[in-house]
Scaffold this active site. Sequence first.
Site, short mmCIF file in Angstrom:
data_model
loop_
_atom_site.label_atom_id
_atom_site.label_comp_id
_atom_site.label_asym_id
_atom_site.label_seq_id
_atom_site.Cartn_x
_atom_site.Cartn_y
_atom_site.Cartn_z
N ASP A 38 50.38 0.35 62.43
CA ASP A 38 50.23 -0.97 63.05
C ASP A 38 51.06 -1.10 64.33
OD1 ASP A 38 52.65 -0.87 61.78
OD2 ASP A 38 52.41 -2.74 60.68
N LYS A 79 68.76 -6.00 58.94
CA LYS A 79 68.68 -7.11 59.89
C LYS A 79 70.02 -7.81 60.08
CE LYS A 79 63.94 -7.65 58.69
NZ LYS A 79 63.03 -8.04 57.65
N ASP A 126 54.57 -4.34 67.71
CA ASP A 126 54.25 -4.27 66.28
C ASP A 126 53.17 -5.30 66.01
OD1 ASP A 126 54.14 -4.78 63.57
OD2 ASP A 126 56.31 -4.73 63.27
P1 GTP Z 1 52.96 -6.91 55.75
O1 GTP Z 1 52.47 -7.11 54.34
O2 GTP Z 1 52.43 -7.99 56.65
O3 GTP Z 1 54.43 -6.73 55.87
O4 GTP Z 1 52.28 -5.57 56.34
P2 GTP Z 1 52.22 -4.09 55.73
O5 GTP Z 1 51.76 -4.16 54.32
O6 GTP Z 1 51.36 -3.28 56.65
O7 GTP Z 1 53.71 -3.60 55.74
P3 GTP Z 1 54.53 -2.97 56.95
O8 GTP Z 1 54.13 -3.64 58.22
O9 GTP Z 1 55.97 -2.98 56.60
O10 GTP Z 1 54.05 -1.45 56.92
C1 GTP Z 1 54.35 -0.53 57.92
C2 GTP Z 1 53.29 0.56 57.88
O11 GTP Z 1 53.33 1.27 56.64
C3 GTP Z 1 51.87 0.02 57.99
O12 GTP Z 1 51.14 0.93 58.78
C4 GTP Z 1 51.36 0.00 56.57
O13 GTP Z 1 49.95 0.22 56.50
C5 GTP Z 1 52.11 1.16 55.95
N1 GTP Z 1 52.44 0.94 54.52
C6 GTP Z 1 53.26 -0.01 54.02
N2 GTP Z 1 53.35 0.12 52.68
C7 GTP Z 1 52.56 1.17 52.35
C8 GTP Z 1 52.25 1.80 51.09
O14 GTP Z 1 52.70 1.40 50.01
N3 GTP Z 1 51.39 2.87 51.15
C9 GTP Z 1 50.87 3.34 52.32
N4 GTP Z 1 50.03 4.38 52.27
N5 GTP Z 1 51.15 2.76 53.50
C10 GTP Z 1 51.99 1.70 53.52
#
Ligand code: GTP
Length: 360
Positions: A111, A162, A223
């Site tokens: 993302d 943070k 982001d």
């Molecule tokens: P929020 O729920 O809005 O915080 O978004 P998010 O679920 O994408 O979490 P975050 O932005 O912290 O994740 C950072 C990156 O890691 C993103 O590209 C997510 O798709 C990926 N990511 C987060 N958790 C997982 C997981 O449990 N498994 C996998 N495969 N990818 C994950």
Amino acid sequence: MTEAILLVGGKGTRLRPLTVHTPKPMVPAAGVPFLTHQLARARAAGVEHVVLATSYLAEVFEPYFGDGAALGLRLEYVTEVEPLGTGGAIRNVAERLDSGPDEPVLIFNGDILTGLDIRALVAEHRSAGADVSLHLTRVQDPRAFGLVPTDGTGRVTAFLEKPQTPEEIVTDQINAGAYVFRRSVIDAIPAGRPVSVERETFPGLLADGAHLQGMVDSTYWLDLGTPQAFIRGSADLVLGLAPSPAVPGRCGEALVLPSAEVAPGAKLTGGTVIGAGAVIGEGATVDGSTVLDDAVVGPGAVVTDSMVGRAARVGARTVLRGAVVGDGARVGADNELHEGARIWCGASLPDAAIRFSSDA
Ligand code: GTP
């Protein structure tokens, strides 16, 4: 360097309702699923093999990208039954990697929109002899981020959660979500349980004396975790402010996909995208916004810094500023939705239901 892991399994809760039916990396930015830009940039940096770590709505990735040949890549998909977090997801795809124990493997959050010089990050990793190298970016207000201070040689000295007080803001460098791992470090992450690479793996490696290198690259970085950031990122791609080889058309004020219908008197500016089959009515103004496929924006509507979901309808003269209208939702005529308003997928708002007036 030929291999990368892309983390695309998150639930994208902050981006709802855009992520109700679509995982965040598949939400369109500048006319194509956002992930397309990341894959194209990885390919341009010499990556040939990408493993996608999927979880939430995992089934939609492979039908779209297939084996990756259209992008000049070899793509593989690994799905977690239960989400394993960022570190767990990296460990879970280890068996699909071809790299030897000391070879570098790129890892990207799914993302982040960035102009990072990927080759430079790998070169820094090699020349530093690091176990893990991190892309760091500088932000004006680091309070919402984990801080990553480095010494004079770029070696990471701490991972700080943070910061709460001004004294705790010891640097403006933050983890920008792109890494190079020595392959053997991936194999050492505990298997079969959730692991956070930010909260567990990195601090643990540092405590064990591993070499973590930070490379500050302050080119474009965003982001796309929130609707406002996602809309901004898409507009910046269209305007050419954010670099991607995958924008389907020339950069400019607007990108109108084939089969969209834009009335002659409509005005499209600020990196607006009009999706396939969408209809923009006479006299409508769409600025810095994304209108997804098959959506309708009525005559005289004013849409600014907003996202109109797939097959959603925005009524005549309605004003959207910083708003999100979910897939299939209907906003009647003569409404005014301002910053942060989110209309859920399939919801319906009658005509003139919400107005802001100076004499109200
Ligand atoms: P929020 O729920 O809005 O915080 O978004 P998010 O679920 O994408 O979490 P975050 O932005 O912290 O994740 C950072 C990156 O890691 C993103 O590209 C997510 O798709 C990926 N990511 C987060 N958790 C997982 C997981 O449990 N498994 C996998 N495969 N990818 C994950």
